[in-house]
Design a protein around this motif. Sequence first.
Motif, PDB file in Angstrom:
ATOM      1  N   ASP A   8     113.294  49.042 129.361  1.00  0.00           N
ATOM      2  CA  ASP A   8     113.973  47.901 128.746  1.00  0.00           C
ATOM      3  C   ASP A   8     115.468  47.920 129.033  1.00  0.00           C
ATOM      4  N   MET A   9     115.854  48.513 130.161  1.00  0.00           N
ATOM      5  CA  MET A   9     117.274  48.639 130.512  1.00  0.00           C
ATOM      6  C   MET A   9     117.654  47.706 131.658  1.00  0.00           C
ATOM      7  N   ASN A  10     116.740  46.831 132.063  1.00  0.00           N
ATOM      8  CA  ASN A  10     116.980  45.882 133.150  1.00  0.00           C
ATOM      9  C   ASN A  10     117.308  46.596 134.465  1.00  0.00           C
ATOM     10  N   HIS A  11     116.675  47.744 134.678  1.00  0.00           N
ATOM     11  CA  HIS A  11     116.898  48.497 135.901  1.00  0.00           C
ATOM     12  C   HIS A  11     116.111  47.901 137.051  1.00  0.00           C
ATOM     13  N   GLU A  12     116.764  47.812 138.217  1.00  0.00           N
ATOM     14  CA  GLU A  12     116.064  47.283 139.386  1.00  0.00           C
ATOM     15  C   GLU A  12     115.128  48.317 139.988  1.00  0.00           C
ATOM     16  N   TYR A  13     115.561  49.565 139.979  1.00  0.00           N
ATOM     17  CA  TYR A  13     114.840  50.616 140.697  1.00  0.00           C
ATOM     18  C   TYR A  13     113.906  51.367 139.754  1.00  0.00           C
ATOM     19  N   MET A  14     112.640  51.483 140.147  1.00  0.00           N
ATOM     20  CA  MET A  14     111.677  52.277 139.387  1.00  0.00           C
ATOM     21  C   MET A  14     110.865  53.123 140.358  1.00  0.00           C
ATOM     22  N   SER A  15     110.395  54.264 139.882  1.00  0.00           N
ATOM     23  CA  SER A  15     109.656  55.167 140.752  1.00  0.00           C
ATOM     24  C   SER A  15     108.677  55.990 139.943  1.00  0.00           C
ATOM     25  N   TRP A  16     107.698  56.540 140.668  1.00  0.00           N
ATOM     26  CA  TRP A  16     106.714  57.431 140.089  1.00  0.00           C
ATOM     27  C   TRP A  16     106.782  58.781 140.803  1.00  0.00           C
ATOM     28  N   TYR A  17     106.784  59.853 140.015  1.00  0.00           N
ATOM     29  CA  TYR A  17     106.748  61.215 140.531  1.00  0.00           C
ATOM     30  C   TYR A  17     105.531  61.913 139.930  1.00  0.00           C
ATOM     31  N   ARG A  18     105.066  62.932 140.638  1.00  0.00           N
ATOM     32  CA  ARG A  18     104.124  63.853 140.046  1.00  0.00           C
ATOM     33  C   ARG A  18     104.720  65.247 140.083  1.00  0.00           C
ATOM     34  N   GLN A  19     104.419  66.041 139.066  1.00  0.00           N
ATOM     35  CA  GLN A  19     104.936  67.395 138.979  1.00  0.00           C
ATOM     36  C   GLN A  19     103.783  68.378 138.847  1.00  0.00           C
ATOM     37  N   LEU A  38     107.823  62.407 144.995  1.00  0.00           N
ATOM     38  CA  LEU A  38     107.852  60.955 144.850  1.00  0.00           C
ATOM     39  C   LEU A  38     106.549  60.347 145.364  1.00  0.00           C
ATOM     40  N   ILE A  39     105.919  59.512 144.547  1.00  0.00           N
ATOM     41  CA  ILE A  39     104.658  58.876 144.933  1.00  0.00           C
ATOM     42  C   ILE A  39     104.909  57.479 145.510  1.00  0.00           C
ATOM     43  N   HIS A  40     105.453  56.611 144.700  1.00  0.00           N
ATOM     44  CA  HIS A  40     105.816  55.250 145.102  1.00  0.00           C
ATOM     45  C   HIS A  40     107.106  54.872 144.403  1.00  0.00           C
ATOM     46  N   TYR A  41     107.778  53.869 144.934  1.00  0.00           N
ATOM     47  CA  TYR A  41     108.972  53.375 144.294  1.00  0.00           C
ATOM     48  C   TYR A  41     109.099  51.876 144.507  1.00  0.00           C
ATOM     49  N   SER A  42     110.001  51.271 143.723  1.00  0.00           N
ATOM     50  CA  SER A  42     110.227  49.826 143.816  1.00  0.00           C
ATOM     51  C   SER A  42     111.708  49.549 143.618  1.00  0.00           C
ATOM     52  N   VAL A  43     112.264  48.714 144.482  1.00  0.00           N
ATOM     53  CA  VAL A  43     113.687  48.370 144.364  1.00  0.00           C
ATOM     54  C   VAL A  43     113.890  47.035 143.657  1.00  0.00           C
ATOM     55  N   GLY A  44     112.801  46.431 143.203  1.00  0.00           N
ATOM     56  CA  GLY A  44     112.904  45.184 142.455  1.00  0.00           C
ATOM     57  C   GLY A  44     111.544  44.541 142.328  1.00  0.00           C
TER      58      GLY A  44
END
Lengths: 115, 112
Positions: free
Chosen positions: A26-37, A45-51
């Motif tokens: 809910d921070m209006n961030h453009e960039y999101m990503s998924w990691y596995r540990q 890093l699995i996948h990411y999105s720039v918008g």
Amino acid sequence: NAGVTQTPKFQVLKTGQSMTLQCAQDMNHEYMSWYRQDPGMGLRLIHYSVGAGITDQGEVPNGYNVSRSTTEDFPLRLLSAAPSQTSVYFCASSYSETGGTYEQYFGPGTRLTVT
Amino acid sequence: DAKTTQPPSMDCAEGRAANLPCNHSTISGNEYVYWYRQIHSQGPQYIIHGLKNNETNEMASLIITEDRKSSTLILPHATLRDTAVYYCIVRVARQAGTALIFGKGTTLSVSS
């Protein structure tokens, strides 16, 4: 702000089942990503999105799909779960990665076990 | 991204300063130094970052050597809640799609 939220916190799947891990911010961030540990492996890093509407693959994308229909949500889909996908999954978000040195905010994680 | 080297573990008494070192001898001129920490089983938490000047925020201070080949994260008054794995990461800014390479980090144990 709730920050980055992930559901569920824990999940057990049988081999071959599919499911979706939810991530929202809910921070209006453009960039999101998924990691596995995984133990001894650090975060990968699995996948990411720039918008919204834009996604791309990271280091270990096989077996996972993503979509980004809104700025807030970035779900991760496991198509056919395998024991090798047993891991802790973290979602992260930040302001645009291409715009500066903005820090990433991580969610609390989803602990997935595939039997 | 440049590789970093950190000690695997450190101990610190509660109330004392914790100084966590990081070597990054192959760092490039456009690479920043980031510090994150991960408290047991939680998501990583950003602490601080810098390019070449020393930086301070409400959580910590970051001291980067003049040649930028090493840095030190300083927690001025460590508490039990600072017990965590601390990761030093070096990466270029403005680089979408590149992962934060966390490595093994330093496990800091703060005791009373």
